[in-house]
Design an enzyme around this catalytic site. Sequence first.
Site, mmCIF file in Angstrom:
data_model
loop_
_atom_site.group_PDB
_atom_site.id
_atom_site.type_symbol
_atom_site.label_atom_id
_atom_site.label_comp_id
_atom_site.label_asym_id
_atom_site.label_seq_id
_atom_site.Cartn_x
_atom_site.Cartn_y
_atom_site.Cartn_z
ATOM 1 N N ARG A 161 0.839 -1.211 0.000
ATOM 2 C CA ARG A 161 0.000 0.000 0.000
ATOM 3 C C ARG A 161 0.872 1.260 0.000
ATOM 4 O O ARG A 161 0.623 2.224 0.709
ATOM 5 C CB ARG A 161 -0.934 0.036 1.223
ATOM 6 C CG ARG A 161 -1.909 -1.073 1.307
ATOM 7 C CD ARG A 161 -2.922 -1.087 0.173
ATOM 8 N NE ARG A 161 -3.714 -2.295 0.253
ATOM 9 C CZ ARG A 161 -3.334 -3.469 -0.245
ATOM 10 N NH1 ARG A 161 -2.192 -3.573 -0.923
ATOM 11 N NH2 ARG A 161 -4.074 -4.531 -0.110
ATOM 12 N N SER A 235 -10.721 -0.508 3.727
ATOM 13 C CA SER A 235 -9.883 -0.779 4.911
ATOM 14 C C SER A 235 -9.367 0.539 5.453
ATOM 15 O O SER A 235 -8.715 1.283 4.711
ATOM 16 C CB SER A 235 -8.695 -1.652 4.537
ATOM 17 O OG SER A 235 -9.148 -2.829 3.943
ATOM 18 N N GLU A 331 -4.720 3.694 6.327
ATOM 19 C CA GLU A 331 -4.460 3.492 4.893
ATOM 20 C C GLU A 331 -5.130 4.628 4.116
ATOM 21 O O GLU A 331 -4.680 5.026 3.049
ATOM 22 C CB GLU A 331 -5.061 2.135 4.487
ATOM 23 C CG GLU A 331 -4.921 1.834 3.017
ATOM 24 C CD GLU A 331 -5.587 0.520 2.605
ATOM 25 O OE1 GLU A 331 -5.365 -0.514 3.269
ATOM 26 O OE2 GLU A 331 -6.335 0.539 1.616
HETATM 27 C C1 LIG Z 1 -15.523 -0.676 -0.310
HETATM 28 C C2 LIG Z 1 -14.054 -0.385 -0.592
HETATM 29 C C3 LIG Z 1 -13.193 -1.438 -0.816
HETATM 30 C C4 LIG Z 1 -11.839 -1.202 -1.076
HETATM 31 N N1 LIG Z 1 -11.009 -2.263 -1.290
HETATM 32 C C5 LIG Z 1 -9.698 -2.064 -1.540
HETATM 33 C C6 LIG Z 1 -8.820 -3.174 -1.768
HETATM 34 O O1 LIG Z 1 -9.235 -4.329 -1.769
HETATM 35 N N2 LIG Z 1 -7.514 -2.905 -1.996
HETATM 36 C C7 LIG Z 1 -7.017 -1.642 -2.034
HETATM 37 O O2 LIG Z 1 -5.815 -1.478 -2.253
HETATM 38 N N3 LIG Z 1 -7.833 -0.558 -1.819
HETATM 39 C C8 LIG Z 1 -9.141 -0.750 -1.580
HETATM 40 N N4 LIG Z 1 -9.960 0.334 -1.358
HETATM 41 C C9 LIG Z 1 -9.396 1.700 -1.352
HETATM 42 C C10 LIG Z 1 -9.572 2.451 -2.697
HETATM 43 O O3 LIG Z 1 -10.565 1.870 -3.492
HETATM 44 C C11 LIG Z 1 -8.272 2.490 -3.510
HETATM 45 O O4 LIG Z 1 -7.256 3.092 -2.755
HETATM 46 C C12 LIG Z 1 -8.431 3.275 -4.822
HETATM 47 O O5 LIG Z 1 -7.282 3.133 -5.604
HETATM 48 C C13 LIG Z 1 -8.720 4.760 -4.602
HETATM 49 O O6 LIG Z 1 -9.062 5.301 -5.863
HETATM 50 P P1 LIG Z 1 -9.815 6.681 -5.978
HETATM 51 O O7 LIG Z 1 -9.823 7.033 -7.428
HETATM 52 O O8 LIG Z 1 -11.128 6.612 -5.315
HETATM 53 O O9 LIG Z 1 -8.815 7.621 -5.200
HETATM 54 P P2 LIG Z 1 -9.187 8.901 -4.307
HETATM 55 O O10 LIG Z 1 -9.816 8.449 -3.044
HETATM 56 O O11 LIG Z 1 -9.918 9.893 -5.113
HETATM 57 O O12 LIG Z 1 -7.731 9.442 -3.990
HETATM 58 C C14 LIG Z 1 -6.854 8.728 -3.156
HETATM 59 C C15 LIG Z 1 -5.512 9.492 -3.084
HETATM 60 O O13 LIG Z 1 -4.870 9.459 -4.341
HETATM 61 C C16 LIG Z 1 -4.719 10.777 -4.877
HETATM 62 N N5 LIG Z 1 -5.020 10.669 -6.298
HETATM 63 C C17 LIG Z 1 -6.151 10.145 -6.848
HETATM 64 N N6 LIG Z 1 -6.043 10.149 -8.191
HETATM 65 C C18 LIG Z 1 -4.836 10.695 -8.484
HETATM 66 C C19 LIG Z 1 -4.143 10.986 -9.696
HETATM 67 N N7 LIG Z 1 -4.655 10.702 -10.911
HETATM 68 N N8 LIG Z 1 -2.909 11.552 -9.613
HETATM 69 C C20 LIG Z 1 -2.361 11.837 -8.411
HETATM 70 N N9 LIG Z 1 -2.968 11.594 -7.230
HETATM 71 C C21 LIG Z 1 -4.194 11.026 -7.271
HETATM 72 C C22 LIG Z 1 -5.697 11.643 -4.108
HETATM 73 O O14 LIG Z 1 -5.265 12.985 -4.053
HETATM 74 C C23 LIG Z 1 -5.690 10.969 -2.743
HETATM 75 O O15 LIG Z 1 -4.561 11.377 -2.010
HETATM 76 C C24 LIG Z 1 -11.345 0.127 -1.097
HETATM 77 C C25 LIG Z 1 -12.223 1.197 -0.867
HETATM 78 C C26 LIG Z 1 -13.570 0.951 -0.622
HETATM 79 C C27 LIG Z 1 -14.497 2.096 -0.403
#
Ligand SMILES: Cc1cc2nc3c(=O)[nH]c(=O)nc-3n(C[C@H](O)[C@H](O)[C@H](O)COP(=O)(O)OP(=O)(O)OC[C@H]3O[C@@H](n4cnc5c(N)ncnc54)[C@H](O)[C@@H]3O)c2cc1C
Length: 335
Positions: A161, A235, A331
């Site tokens: 992570r 998580s 996380e």
């Molecule tokens: C129900 C649920 C289940 C999940 N299961 C998992 C799992 O199994 N494994 C896992 O690893 N994660 C999991 N996650 C966490 C999450 O889905 C991941 O971390 C995902 O990659 C976040 O993507 P996002 O586009 O929503 O990012 P955001 O929440 O929008 O952003 C997360 C971070 O990344 C930055 N960011 C986003 N996009 C960019 C970009 N293009 N360039 C630079 N910075 C950026 C943001 O500024 C922020 O700091 C889960 C979340 C939920 C709600």
Amino acid sequence: MKTNISLLPYHTFGAKVNADFFTTFSNKEELTTILDQKPNDQNFIILGGGSNILFTQDFHGLIIKNEISGFDVISEDDNHITLKIGAGENWHDTVMQTVEKGWQGIENLALIPGTVGASPIQNIGAYGVEVKDVIQKVEFYHFDKKETFEYSNQECAFGYRNSIFKNELKGKIAVLSITIKLNKNWHFNTSYGAIEDEIKHQGIENLTPLDLANVIIKIRESKLPDPKEIGNCGSFFKNPVLPKKDALKIIEKYPEAPHYIVGEEAIKIPAGWLIQTAGWKGKSLGNVGTYPKQALVLVNNGGATGEEAWALALQIQKDVKTQFGISIEPEVNIL
Ligand SMILES: Cc1cc2nc3c(=O)[nH]c(=O)nc-3n(C[C@H](O)[C@H](O)[C@H](O)COP(=O)(O)OP(=O)(O)OC[C@H]3O[C@@H](n4cnc5c(N)ncnc54)[C@H](O)[C@@H]3O)c2cc1C
């Protein structure tokens, strides 16, 4: 550009928070124009699907939402296919597009919410696979250098992570695309969790990438809350990786403690088990609780503020530290 906008549709925890300014971009040129036109001292973040962010208060600054699309074949031979995918694409839809074509590599990462661009940031992982296993390159725009870079897998310094984008480059770049290499000859990873049992249960004999993605979806749906129904950010804490001697002391005291060997000198203990054993499984504080089926997920029981979620997270952290002497780290990105 929108002003004083509710962030409810733009993150998965469902906290009622507003942002002073909000805009979107669909390519690098639009992003650079937004950055050039904004006041120098204005706070900003790049937003994907908001599934790994907890807004504890209104965001006083500019939210720049990534909407870069694209799904292009870069090269292909009998064994592999290399794809370049736009950072604003939905991660799960991308997984389904690849498995439906019979390309193997990211099927274990089905149903992870969010965008493709966020996937390398925390090196998303599930069921024994991490996105680093398939990433060839990450293309990003550096805000201060005003230049586009392409980092190799090694340069991304991926860890559990973790990546360079959560460290040296945190808040300094926008991921524009990722390039991934998938297999046409399948090598499945089915060793983790309940995968084998579910494959047997479904009577699947000649497993395909699509079958395995569907198995993963079934398992995840039975264990994790759907953010569309119950607000959450997945998580909440990372699983702590402990020096072997510290972990062994815990295992001696709690022989039932699940644990995973990480190399020669470290052992990972699931944060969900620590939280559950500290008495927090299914418990609530105000409008926030831990999910009854998985204590690692903090859920919005209705009308919760991000501040309340953070208060619960701090209390859980404190109780785990008191009982086990372990500091569990979030996380989720706390804003
Ligand atoms: C129900 C649920 C289940 C999940 N299961 C998992 C799992 O199994 N494994 C896992 O690893 N994660 C999991 N996650 C966490 C999450 O889905 C991941 O971390 C995902 O990659 C976040 O993507 P996002 O586009 O929503 O990012 P955001 O929440 O929008 O952003 C997360 C971070 O990344 C930055 N960011 C986003 N996009 C960019 C970009 N293009 N360039 C630079 N910075 C950026 C943001 O500024 C922020 O700091 C889960 C979340 C939920 C709600």
